[in-house]
Design a protein around this motif. Structure first.
Motif, PDB file in Angstrom:
ATOM      1  N   SER A 290       0.901  -1.397  -0.258  1.00 17.49           N
ATOM      2  CA  SER A 290      -0.221   0.301  -0.301  1.00 17.49           C
ATOM      3  C   SER A 290       0.761   1.571   0.052  1.00 17.49           C
ATOM      4  O   SER A 290       0.650   2.417  -0.571  1.00 17.49           O
ATOM      5  N   PHE A 291       2.107   0.939  -0.242  1.00 16.69           N
ATOM      6  CA  PHE A 291       3.056   2.540   0.198  1.00 16.69           C
ATOM      7  C   PHE A 291       2.949   2.679  -0.852  1.00 16.69           C
ATOM      8  O   PHE A 291       4.284   3.842  -1.473  1.00 16.69           O
ATOM      9  N   VAL A 292       3.780   1.460  -0.893  1.00 10.47           N
ATOM     10  CA  VAL A 292       4.025   0.826  -2.249  1.00 10.47           C
ATOM     11  C   VAL A 292       4.221   1.436  -3.913  1.00 10.47           C
ATOM     12  O   VAL A 292       3.767   3.307  -4.703  1.00 10.47           O
ATOM     13  N   ASP A 293       2.426   1.683  -4.118  1.00  5.34           N
ATOM     14  CA  ASP A 293       1.685   2.746  -4.665  1.00  5.34           C
ATOM     15  C   ASP A 293       1.851   3.578  -5.332  1.00  5.34           C
ATOM     16  O   ASP A 293       1.439   3.962  -6.364  1.00  5.34           O
ATOM     17  N   GLY A 294       1.755   4.549  -3.624  1.00  5.27           N
ATOM     18  CA  GLY A 294       2.331   5.937  -3.925  1.00  5.27           C
ATOM     19  C   GLY A 294       3.578   6.111  -4.328  1.00  5.27           C
ATOM     20  O   GLY A 294       3.421   7.946  -4.326  1.00  5.27           O
ATOM     21  N   LEU A 295       4.368   5.832  -4.507  1.00  5.01           N
ATOM     22  CA  LEU A 295       6.042   6.294  -4.307  1.00  5.01           C
ATOM     23  C   LEU A 295       5.925   7.260  -5.274  1.00  5.01           C
ATOM     24  O   LEU A 295       6.737   8.383  -5.624  1.00  5.01           O
ATOM     25  N   GLU A 296       5.686   6.888  -6.352  1.00  3.04           N
ATOM     26  CA  GLU A 296       5.897   7.702  -8.093  1.00  3.04           C
ATOM     27  C   GLU A 296       5.306   8.878  -7.778  1.00  3.04           C
ATOM     28  O   GLU A 296       5.578   9.817  -8.000  1.00  3.04           O
ATOM     29  N   ASN A 297       4.005   9.344  -6.720  1.00  2.00           N
ATOM     30  CA  ASN A 297       3.732  11.064  -7.181  1.00  2.00           C
ATOM     31  C   ASN A 297       3.389  11.055  -6.142  1.00  2.00           C
ATOM     32  O   ASN A 297       2.455  11.775  -6.270  1.00  2.00           O
ATOM     33  N   ASN A 298       3.679  10.283  -4.248  1.00  2.36           N
ATOM     34  CA  ASN A 298       2.996  10.847  -3.607  1.00  2.36           C
ATOM     35  C   ASN A 298       3.879  10.837  -2.745  1.00  2.36           C
ATOM     36  O   ASN A 298       4.601  10.326  -2.016  1.00  2.36           O
ATOM     37  N   ASP A 299       4.460  12.659  -2.399  1.00  2.00           N
ATOM     38  CA  ASP A 299       5.736  13.035  -1.619  1.00  2.00           C
ATOM     39  C   ASP A 299       5.584  12.331  -0.272  1.00  2.00           C
ATOM     40  O   ASP A 299       6.529  11.787   0.374  1.00  2.00           O
ATOM     41  N   LYS A 300       3.925  12.550   0.482  1.00  2.00           N
ATOM     42  CA  LYS A 300       4.784  11.371   1.379  1.00  2.00           C
ATOM     43  C   LYS A 300       4.422  10.413   1.948  1.00  2.00           C
ATOM     44  O   LYS A 300       4.796  10.145   2.568  1.00  2.00           O
ATOM     45  N   ASP A 301       3.736   9.341   1.136  1.00  2.69           N
ATOM     46  CA  ASP A 301       4.079   8.329   0.957  1.00  2.69           C
ATOM     47  C   ASP A 301       6.221   7.928   1.083  1.00  2.69           C
ATOM     48  O   ASP A 301       6.214   7.103   1.449  1.00  2.69           O
ATOM     49  N   GLN A 302       6.432   8.742   0.304  1.00  4.77           N
ATOM     50  CA  GLN A 302       7.897   8.490   0.174  1.00  4.77           C
ATOM     51  C   GLN A 302       8.604   8.646   1.704  1.00  4.77           C
ATOM     52  O   GLN A 302       9.617   8.063   1.767  1.00  4.77           O
ATOM     53  N   ALA A 303       8.125  10.335   1.904  1.00  9.55           N
ATOM     54  CA  ALA A 303       8.532   9.858   3.081  1.00  9.55           C
ATOM     55  C   ALA A 303       8.519   9.098   4.331  1.00  9.55           C
ATOM     56  O   ALA A 303       9.121   8.868   5.212  1.00  9.55           O
ATOM     57  N   MET A 304       7.598   8.448   4.045  1.00  9.28           N
ATOM     58  CA  MET A 304       6.761   7.676   5.101  1.00  9.28           C
ATOM     59  C   MET A 304       8.251   5.989   5.421  1.00  9.28           C
ATOM     60  O   MET A 304       8.477   5.791   6.047  1.00  9.28           O
ATOM     61  N   VAL A 305       7.764   5.948   3.680  1.00  7.23           N
ATOM     62  CA  VAL A 305       9.058   4.563   3.360  1.00  7.23           C
ATOM     63  C   VAL A 305      10.751   5.239   3.936  1.00  7.23           C
ATOM     64  O   VAL A 305      10.833   4.052   4.464  1.00  7.23           O
ATOM     65  N   MET A 306      11.435   6.717   3.494  1.00  4.35           N
ATOM     66  CA  MET A 306      11.704   6.916   3.770  1.00  4.35           C
ATOM     67  C   MET A 306      12.433   6.494   5.151  1.00  4.35           C
ATOM     68  O   MET A 306      13.458   5.624   6.362  1.00  4.35           O
TER      69      MET A 306
END
Ligand code: C2E
Ligand code: MG
Ligand code: MG
Ligand code: MG
Length: 292
Positions: free
Chosen positions: A205-221
């Protein structure tokens, strides 16, 4: 599209919430005899190093092919097996079967590959799990660290001290422990400290938004950095596109798993694609796909 393909086969029985009482009763009955009738099989999904150049191992995923019901998704029948008291038996079958497969592959190809096996919280209530895992290790002669058990956060909702102790005992026999589906549901950071996890698996569910969602990127980071601080390896699930692969490398994920590399496939196909000589060539070719 590749996202929905794997799920379509199960579309009818995925709607289990709408199952009528009689349908549910029928499924319970069929499930009780499924092991004896040899209706289960295991498919294997590759887990690869973040550069996509090295096979780390496989996740074993159960399949049920019922002559009456067709293919039934594990998301449907595993919860039922848990409810009707069949999960330990089915789980031990998966453990034995996938460990035998790993043994064969390790002896033919690569000592270092790991088999990652899903274990339901319920299975740890059962006293039989400890001797069963030890039995599998001694029978196969596998290095204990080549077996990895995946548990989800759901474990912590109901876990008794005995359950957690069983898991700690298992862990001290040398096997690896992974926290599956991290980021779904309840995701408390305190879970990370309650058991000695070797691996944290970040949910799709985090990966789906990785390309265009900065918040998902921040969470994964942030999740990756916490995991690394706690000396855990991070596997990211549900990777489907080269763009996601690119971002996940930047974020220092350790290993990737998803349709981009492979769907779960039969043992024979997994061997041909990832272990045999020609399979290894394909694995290294996937780097060029990604760069181009
Ligand atoms: P899980 O352990 O989180 O497994 C990952 C699920 O995501 C698998 O579904 C896999 O086929 C799917 N998947 C992997 N990569 C991708 C991708 O790139 N895109 C998409 N859309 N899906 C991807 P599957 O095989 O249907 O299994 C569903 C769940 O059933 C598993 O989730 C696990 O919780 C449970 N399960 C499967 N096998 C077993 C088993 O032997 N024992 C137990 N207790 N549970 C099992
Ligand atoms: Mg899993
Ligand atoms: Mg998962
Ligand atoms: Mg899942």
């Amino acid at each position: 599209d590749s996202k929905s393909k794997g799920r379509n086969a199960y579309s009818f029985y995925s709607q289990s919430l709408n199952q009528s009482a009689s349908e549910r009763l029928k499924m319970d009955q069929l499930l009780r005899g499924a092991l004896e009738r040899n209706e289960f099989s295991i498919v294997y999904q590759a887990i690869v190093s973040e550069q996509g150049t090295r096979l780390k191992g496989f996740e074993a995923l159960i399949r049920w092919s019922s002559p009456e019901l067709g293919q039934v998704s594990p998301s449907v029948f595993i919860p039922i097996a848990e409810q009707i008291g069949l999960i330990s038996e089915i789980g031990l079958w998966v453990l034995r079967e996938s460990a035998e497969q790993l043994k064969l592959w390790q002896s033919r190809y690569d000592q270092a590959i790991v088999m990652s096996i899903n274990v339901s919280p319920r299975q740890f209530h059962d006293e039989s799990i400890l001797p069963a895992v030890k039995g599998v290790i001694s029978k196969t002669g596998l290095p204990p660290a080549s077996l990895q058990l995946e548990v989800t956060e759901g474990l912590f909702l109901s876990a008794s001290e005995r359950t957690l102790n069983n898991i700690r005992l298992l862990k001290s026999s040398g096997i690896r422990l992974a926290l599956d589906d991290f980021g779904t549901g309840f995701s408390s950071l305190s879970y990370l400290n309650q058991l000695p996890f070797d691996v944290l698996k970040i949910d799709k569910s985090f990966v789906d938004g990785l390309e265009n969602n900065d918040k998902d990127q921040a969470m994964v980071m942030a999740i990756i950095s916490i995991a690394h601080r706690l000396s855990m390896e991070v596997v990211v699930e549900g990777v489907e596109t080269p763009q996601q692969v690119h971002v996940l490398r930047e974020l220092s994920a350790d290993a990737l798993q998803g349709y981009y590399y492979s769907k779960p496939v039969s043992a024979r196909e997994a061997e041909a694609r990832f272990l045999s000589q020609s399979g290894l060539l394909n694995l290294s070719e996937s780097i060029w796909d990604e760069l181009s």
